[in-house]
Design a protein around this motif. Structure first.
Motif, PDB file in Angstrom:
ATOM      1  N   PRO A 105      -6.661   4.846  -7.350  1.00 37.16           N
ATOM      2  CA  PRO A 105      -7.785   4.832  -6.419  1.00 37.16           C
ATOM      3  C   PRO A 105      -9.021   4.123  -6.987  1.00 37.16           C
ATOM      4  O   PRO A 105      -9.471   4.432  -8.096  1.00 37.16           O
ATOM      5  CB  PRO A 105      -8.065   6.323  -6.196  1.00 37.16           C
ATOM      6  CG  PRO A 105      -6.792   7.009  -6.528  1.00 37.16           C
ATOM      7  CD  PRO A 105      -6.176   6.208  -7.630  1.00 37.16           C
ATOM      8  N   ASP A 106      -9.555   3.151  -6.219  1.00 38.72           N
ATOM      9  CA  ASP A 106     -10.822   2.527  -6.571  1.00 38.72           C
ATOM     10  C   ASP A 106     -11.944   3.280  -5.860  1.00 38.72           C
ATOM     11  O   ASP A 106     -11.715   4.294  -5.193  1.00 38.72           O
ATOM     12  CB  ASP A 106     -10.822   1.039  -6.188  1.00 38.72           C
ATOM     13  CG  ASP A 106     -10.494   0.819  -4.722  1.00 38.72           C
ATOM     14  OD1 ASP A 106     -10.543   1.797  -3.939  1.00 38.72           O
ATOM     15  OD2 ASP A 106     -10.188  -0.327  -4.349  1.00 38.72           O
ATOM     16  N   SER A 140      -7.453  -7.676  -2.403  1.00 37.94           N
ATOM     17  CA  SER A 140      -7.798  -7.288  -1.032  1.00 37.94           C
ATOM     18  C   SER A 140      -6.551  -6.835  -0.277  1.00 37.94           C
ATOM     19  O   SER A 140      -6.584  -5.841   0.466  1.00 37.94           O
ATOM     20  CB  SER A 140      -8.461  -8.458  -0.297  1.00 37.94           C
ATOM     21  OG  SER A 140      -9.665  -8.824  -0.930  1.00 37.94           O
ATOM     22  N   LEU A 141      -5.447  -7.570  -0.481  1.00 43.37           N
ATOM     23  CA  LEU A 141      -4.197  -7.192   0.172  1.00 43.37           C
ATOM     24  C   LEU A 141      -3.700  -5.855  -0.360  1.00 43.37           C
ATOM     25  O   LEU A 141      -3.161  -5.041   0.401  1.00 43.37           O
ATOM     26  CB  LEU A 141      -3.148  -8.281  -0.054  1.00 43.37           C
ATOM     27  CG  LEU A 141      -1.793  -8.078   0.631  1.00 43.37           C
ATOM     28  CD1 LEU A 141      -1.963  -7.962   2.143  1.00 43.37           C
ATOM     29  CD2 LEU A 141      -0.843  -9.216   0.288  1.00 43.37           C
ATOM     30  N   VAL A 142      -3.893  -5.615  -1.654  1.00 46.48           N
ATOM     31  CA  VAL A 142      -3.516  -4.319  -2.233  1.00 46.48           C
ATOM     32  C   VAL A 142      -4.318  -3.195  -1.576  1.00 46.48           C
ATOM     33  O   VAL A 142      -3.771  -2.142  -1.213  1.00 46.48           O
ATOM     34  CB  VAL A 142      -3.743  -4.318  -3.757  1.00 46.48           C
ATOM     35  CG1 VAL A 142      -3.526  -2.913  -4.335  1.00 46.48           C
ATOM     36  CG2 VAL A 142      -2.808  -5.311  -4.441  1.00 46.48           C
ATOM     37  N   GLY A 143      -5.616  -3.441  -1.382  1.00 44.99           N
ATOM     38  CA  GLY A 143      -6.462  -2.434  -0.740  1.00 44.99           C
ATOM     39  C   GLY A 143      -6.047  -2.153   0.698  1.00 44.99           C
ATOM     40  O   GLY A 143      -5.998  -0.999   1.129  1.00 44.99           O
ATOM     41  N   ILE A 144      -5.730  -3.212   1.440  1.00 46.99           N
ATOM     42  CA  ILE A 144      -5.285  -3.045   2.827  1.00 46.99           C
ATOM     43  C   ILE A 144      -3.971  -2.270   2.874  1.00 46.99           C
ATOM     44  O   ILE A 144      -3.770  -1.383   3.715  1.00 46.99           O
ATOM     45  CB  ILE A 144      -5.134  -4.424   3.508  1.00 46.99           C
ATOM     46  CG1 ILE A 144      -6.509  -5.086   3.661  1.00 46.99           C
ATOM     47  CG2 ILE A 144      -4.448  -4.282   4.862  1.00 46.99           C
ATOM     48  CD1 ILE A 144      -6.449  -6.527   4.098  1.00 46.99           C
TER      49      ILE A 144
END
Length: 500
Positions: free
Chosen positions: A267-268, A204-208
Motif C-alpha cells: 500500500p502506498d 500508474s497502471l499498478v495503482g489502477i
C-alpha cells in the motif's frame, strides 16, 4: 506427509460432500457424516496449524510442476489460522444444523452444499495462485447462493438476488484485475508476482489495478458504499446458513486484502488513505444502520458491516501494531459472529420469532442459557478481559501512532453503538416481560430437554472459544504478531514457494 496435511482440509470436505450426495434421502446418515467429517477436518486443521507454527511454511505443487508454473498451495501461519477458525466454526454449525434444521431443508441438499462451501473456503485460504483464488471464490459463491435459496421462500430469493448480483460484480472486478496483472507480469503465482511487480515501470497502471482488487474484495467484505447487499440478504436464510455466512464469508474478503496487499500491492499513501476513508465510513454506516433494527439478524448484519470497518482500518495503516490488532480482531470476530447467528437460531427455536418487540422473558425462563448468551454479547462489545477488548487496544495504539484521529473517533463511536444495541437487545429479549398476547399468538411450546442441549452445545463451544481467546490473549497476540511480521516481510513465504 506435509502435502497431505495441506490438502487434507480441502479433500476431507470434498469426500464428505460426495458421500452425502450418495445418501441423498438419508438425512440421519447425512447428519452423522457431517458431524464426523467436520470433526475430522477440525483435527486435520489443528495438526496443520501445529506443524506450521512449529516448523514454518509448508507448500505443495500440483502435478509436481515447479513454481511459478504449477498451481501451488501454501500453508503459512495466516492461512492455517484461517483454516483452523473455519474448521471450528464449521464443526459448530454442523452440530447446530443436525438438530436446528428441518428435515425438508436437509432433503434439498443442505449438508453436501455446506461441505462444498467449507471446501471452497479452505481452498481459498491455502492457494498460492491468484487465479486459483478466483476459482475458489466462485466455488464459495455458487455454494453460498444455493444455501441462501434453500427452501425457495420469497424473502430468500430476493436476498439471494441481491447477494448474487453484487458478488458477480465483485468477481468481474477481481477477474479484470487478474487479467491486467497477467498482462504486466506474465505470471499468476502470488510469490512470483511479489517479485515481478517491483520491476513494473508503469506505476500508474499498478495503482489502477490495485483499485480493481479493492473494489472486488471490498464488495465481498461488505465495505461502504458496497455493503447494502449484506443486511438485505443475511437475515433471510436459516440460522445455520446465516451463521456460516456471518462468521466466515465476509472474512474471506479481509483475508484476500491482507494477502494481496502484502505480496502484490504494497500500500502506498493513496491506497492507505482510500482504505482509511472506506474503513471510517463503513464503521459509521454499519453502526447507524443497527440503531433502529428490531429483527435480531438484521441487527447482527449491520454489526458485521460496522466491525469489518475495524479490520479494514487496521489494514489501511499497514504497520505491525495495526496488523496485529487486525489479525486478533479477525480471530475474535469469526468466533463471535458465527455464535451470534446460532443464538438467533436458538431463540427462533424457542419462540418462533426473532423480532425483539415480540420477545421477552427469556432470562426468567432460561437463566443459565441467558448467562451463556451474555458471555457472547460481552465478547462482542469488548468487555475486558473477553476477546473483543484486546484487539481494539492494538488498533487504538496504532491509530494514535499514525495520528489517524478520525479512525479513533469511528472506533469509539462504533464500540459505543455496539454497546447500546447489545444493551437494547438484552433488555428487549431477556429482561422485559413477554408482551401480552404473544404467547397465544405464536403458540410456542418449551423445547424438549435433549434437543435444547444439542442446540446449546455448539453455542457453548464457540462461547468457550471466545473466553479462551480473551483469557489467553498473550498467546493470541504472539500468533498475531508473527502473522503481522510475515505480512510485512514476505521473504519466508516466497522462499518456501520457490524452494520446491
Amino acid at each position: 506427509m506435509s502435502g497431505n496435511l495441506i490438502l487434507a482440509p480441502v479433500f476431507i470436505h470434498l469426500l464428505i460432500a460426495i458421500f452425502q450426495l450418495m445418501a441423498w434421502r438419508k438425512t440421519v446418515t447425512q447428519r452423522i457424516l457431517s458431524i464426523g467429517g467436520a470433526f475430522i477436518a477440525l483435527l486435520s486443521a489443528i495438526m496443520l496449524f501445529a506443524h506450521v507454527f512449529a516448523q514454518g511454511t509448508l507448500t505443495i505443487n500440483a502435478s509436481n510442476w515447479k513454481a511459478p508454473f504449477s498451481i501451488v498451495f501454501v500453508a503459512d501461519l495466516l492461512a492455517t489460522v484461517m483454516v483452523l477458525l473455519t474448521s471450528i466454526a464449521g464443526f459448530a454449525v454442523s452440530l447446530f444444523s443436525a438438530t436446528g434444521l428441518s428435515r425438508q431443508r436437509m432433503l434439498y441438499g443442505y449438508f453436501p452444499i455446506f461441505h462444498f462451501l467449507l471446501m471452497g473456503l479452505n481452498g481459498a485460504f491455502l492457494t498460492g495462485d491468484i487465479f486459483n483464488l478466483y476459482v475458489w471464490f466462485e466455488v464459495i459463491i455458487i455454494a453460498s447462493f444455493v444455501l441462501m435459496t434453500l427452501g425457495g421462500r420469497r424473502n430468500q430469493l430476493e436476498g439471494a438476488l441481491k447477494y448474487m448480483s453484487m458478488n458477480i460484480l465483485a468477481s468481474m472486478f477481481f477477474l479484470t484485475g487478474i487479467g491486467i496483472l497477467y498482462g504486466m507480469t506474465g505470471s499468476l503465482n502470488m510469490a512470483d508476482l511479489s517479485i515481478k511487480m517491483h520491476n513494473v515501470q508503469n506505476r500508474s497502471l499498478v495503482g489502477i489495478t490495485s483499485v480493481f482488487f479493492i473494489l472486488g474484495f471490498g464488495i465481498k467484505s461488505a465495505v461502504f458504499p458496497l455493503y447494502f447487499w449484506l443486511p438485505s440478504s443475511y437475515h433471510t436464510p436459516p440460522s445455520a446458513v446465516a451463521a456460516t455466512f456471518g462468521g466466515l464469508l465476509t472474512k474471506v474478503g479481509i483475508y484476500a486484502m491482507l494477502r494481496v496487499n502484502s505480496l502484490i500491492f504494497i500500500p502506498d499513501d493513496f491506497t492507505k488513505n482510500l482504505l482509511m476513508v472506506i474503513a471510517v465510513l463503513t464503521i459509521l454506516t454499519g453502526a447507524f444502520g443497527s440503531l433502529n433494527k428490531m429483527n435480531i439478524r438484521q441487527l447482527f448484519s449491520y454489526l458485521i458491516v460496522c466491525h469489518i470497518g475495524f479490520m479494514v482500518g487496521g489494514i489501511s495503516m499497514f504497520t505491525k501494531l495495526a496488523l496485529t490488532g487486525t489479525i486478533f480482531y479477525l480471530i475474535h470476530d469469526i468466533m463471535v459472529k458465527t455464535n451470534l447467528f446460532l443464538i438467533s437460531g436458538f431463540i427462533m427455536q424457542l419462540r418462533g420469532i426473532i423480532t425483539m418487540e415480540k420477545l421477552g422473558g427469556l432470562y426468567k425462563e432460561y437463566p443459565k442459557v441467558s448467562l451463556l448468551v451474555a458471555i457472547v454479547l460481552f465478547s462482542l462489545v469488548g468487555i475486558p478481559p473477553l476477546s473483543g477488548f484486546w484487539p481494539k487496544i492494538y488498533l487504538f495504539q496504532a491509530a494514535f501512532n499514525n495520528s489517524n484521529y478520525f479512525f479513533i473517533a469511528a472506533l469509539i463511536l462504533g464500540s459505543l453503538v455496539t454497546l447500546y444495541v447489545v444493551a437494547k437487545m438484552w433488555s428487549e429479549i431477556f429482561w422485559k416481560q413477554t408482551p401480552d398476547g404473544v404467547i397465544e399468538e405464536n403458540k410456542f411450546e418449551p423445547l424438549p430437554v435433549l434437543r435444547k442441549l444439542l442446540l446449546l452445545l455448539p453455542i457453548g463451544l464457540l462461547a468457550a472459544a471466545s473466553v479462551y481467546i480473551g483469557l489467553n490473549a498473550e498467546a493470541v497476540v504472539q500468533i498475531s504478531e508473527r502473522i503481522a511480521a510475515e505480512l510485512l516481510d514476505t521473504s519466508s513465504y516466497i522462499n518456501a514457494v520457490f524452494k520446491n
